[in-house]
Design a protein around this motif. Sequence first.
Motif, short mmCIF file in Angstrom:
data_model
loop_
_atom_site.label_atom_id
_atom_site.label_comp_id
_atom_site.label_asym_id
_atom_site.label_seq_id
_atom_site.Cartn_x
_atom_site.Cartn_y
_atom_site.Cartn_z
N GLU A 161 -14.18 -7.73 -11.48
CA GLU A 161 -14.32 -7.00 -10.31
C GLU A 161 -13.27 -6.17 -10.31
O GLU A 161 -13.29 -5.14 -9.45
N LEU A 205 -15.44 -14.21 -9.71
CA LEU A 205 -15.86 -12.93 -9.98
C LEU A 205 -15.61 -12.71 -11.37
O LEU A 205 -14.55 -13.19 -12.02
N ASN A 224 -14.53 -24.33 -0.82
CA ASN A 224 -15.24 -23.06 -1.10
C ASN A 224 -14.72 -22.86 -2.70
O ASN A 224 -13.63 -22.86 -2.83
N THR A 225 -15.45 -22.35 -3.50
CA THR A 225 -15.18 -21.71 -4.80
C THR A 225 -15.78 -20.14 -4.73
O THR A 225 -16.87 -20.03 -4.18
N LEU A 226 -14.86 -19.37 -5.50
CA LEU A 226 -15.40 -18.18 -5.64
C LEU A 226 -15.03 -17.66 -7.18
O LEU A 226 -13.88 -17.95 -7.55
N ASN A 266 0.74 -1.36 0.08
CA ASN A 266 0.12 -0.04 -0.10
C ASN A 266 0.95 1.31 -0.22
O ASN A 266 0.51 2.26 -0.56
N PHE A 296 -10.95 -22.53 -2.60
CA PHE A 296 -10.33 -22.81 -1.21
C PHE A 296 -10.61 -24.15 -0.80
O PHE A 296 -11.77 -24.60 -0.82
N LEU A 338 -5.11 -22.60 -1.77
CA LEU A 338 -6.09 -21.80 -2.79
C LEU A 338 -5.49 -22.08 -4.03
O LEU A 338 -4.42 -21.61 -4.38
N TYR A 345 -8.60 -10.62 -6.24
CA TYR A 345 -9.41 -10.50 -4.99
C TYR A 345 -8.68 -10.39 -3.64
O TYR A 345 -8.89 -9.90 -2.71
N TYR A 346 -7.65 -11.37 -3.62
CA TYR A 346 -6.98 -11.48 -2.37
C TYR A 346 -5.50 -10.62 -2.35
O TYR A 346 -4.96 -10.96 -1.34
N TYR A 361 -2.84 -10.32 -3.75
CA TYR A 361 -1.38 -11.06 -3.78
C TYR A 361 -0.58 -10.37 -4.41
O TYR A 361 -0.80 -9.88 -5.55
#
Lengths: 190, 404
Positions: free
Chosen positions: B342, B339, B335-337, B37, B323, B280, B381-382, B384
């Motif tokens: 996004e 997007l 779990n799946t995501l 950041n 995940f 992941l 999304y994560y 990285y």
Amino acid sequence: MQEIINGCIRKDRSSQYLLYKEFYGYGLGICRRYALNEFDASDVLNDGFLKVFTHIDKYETSKPFKTWFAKIITNTAIDRYRLNLKFSQHDDISGHEHLGQEAPVHADLAYKELLHLIHGLSPAYRVVFNLYAIDGYSHEEIAELLNISVGTSKSNLFKARQKLQERLSAYERNAAQQQGKSLQQINKHE
Amino acid sequence: MKKENNIDQLFKKGMEDPEIPFNELDWQKMADKLEANEARRKTPFWIYTGAGIAAALLVVLFLFLVNQNKPPITQRKSVKATPGPVIQKNYPEAQDHIVPPFSSNNAALAHEKPRATQQKPDADLTMRAAGPMLTPAVPSRASVAPRIPMLPEVAASPLLFSKQEYRGQPEIALARKQSNAVKQGNIEETTLRERKQKLAVLDQGNTRGKLTFSLLAAPDITDSKTSVGTKISSNIGLLLTYPLSKKLSVSTGAIYARKLYDYGGNAAPAYAKAALPWSLNADCFVIDVPLNVNYQVLKKKNYTVAVNSGVSSYFMLKEKYKFTGTDEAGKPLINTLELNNENQHLLGIVNLSVSIERSVSDKLSIGVQPFIKLPLTGIGYYDYNLRSRGVAVSLNIKPFRSKK
């Protein structure tokens, strides 16, 4: 505390570390209630902390830091919840019968069991229950935050309580059965 | 109602402020996030300014090229619009030429002619090379005198096209031009060879001729410090390169990439006594828009070597995450995501590469380009810190370049 906050305003990494360590458990506790899993919870926590560190200069020292912090973390968790609406969860923990196997009576339920019960709820019920019952939001605030009607919020809360009540009763039944078995075994030995 | 409130109280009491042990691993991730950041906040000064200037330069360049290569059809259009055209049939070469009746009242034509003569000689040549030419007519001779297309020599003569010569008198200027054209010779006198030479010279000066289109394909490895395993990602794209000087050029384009990567670790225990392993798997479809500056460091007979650097923007078209973890009972959790559109990371990646190119012909060359892409910001999304490294193979074409 103020010294740590001042250090964070200066972007001093050691002050940021101290603040992170101090509020880690509290923040992760909030995130775990809203998040889908442990991985997601840690991620939401760090997203929330990033906002805390970035905007810490806007914190008004006259108000309790914990309240300000909790609000940021909760909002971050809600943001993630909105995004996670697209999340398809293959494994629904609500169907797990093993949840109640070692359950004590509900008055003595420990944190991990409560968390399990909360995670057994569908995301829509869970988020409303968390906001209303634990974080103290009103239905109007929840409706605005989640972009749902007040009626939906009330309905979701009602259903969430109903589900939790059913599972708590299951815990109690399991606990009673286990107690009964234990007594029978003791009687046999005697 | 009372029972419901009891449930609320039970959960509030049990969950409001739990005792959760501190996990250093989470702080490490936090520290990485803070660094990324802060880096993002520091970089705008030079990266964003530089990229902004480069982008502006490209836009100006593009507009310049478009204008320069546009055939002067406006002249023909306005002439066509005049009433009562006369199709000249006397000369085979001029059969398609439209000769408008000329009169001093014809405002459109009177207006158009001086504008046409103001054009640069080069532009006139381009027009001529492009196809049939407009033959301006002289009023009284329109149906009598032979019409001859303007020759390059005529058009290139600055004297003949001097503004002062006919200012306010377009008819006279045109008449003189026409007669000069006749005097200097006709189309038969310009040999095909001469024309070719002129076109070659013209094309060399044409900026469009300098453009290079590169079709590239590249396997790469995309990962970060905490990655688990190695997967090969793929890229395919089209780049446009324009030389700014003999050694310096700028490139941009679009690369379609499929990025595959895996992460793993141990999560802090929520319900279990031991840390829970998780992994992941990511499968992301990305449009990579690079903006690079290339510097030629070596040029041999058929080979050139250049170093390239710049920034890329990632437009995440589709992100698919899977995940995998385990609960405290050892039961797998999956779990799946997924997007769509996004995340966008504008100028969030630094590109560094070396390109080695071998000429196959005047218009064609092939090249290899080892490259590395370093993140200035968290990707996907994560968030990285994804870096990519690989080797691109490219086919470079200069489609507008004329043969010498």
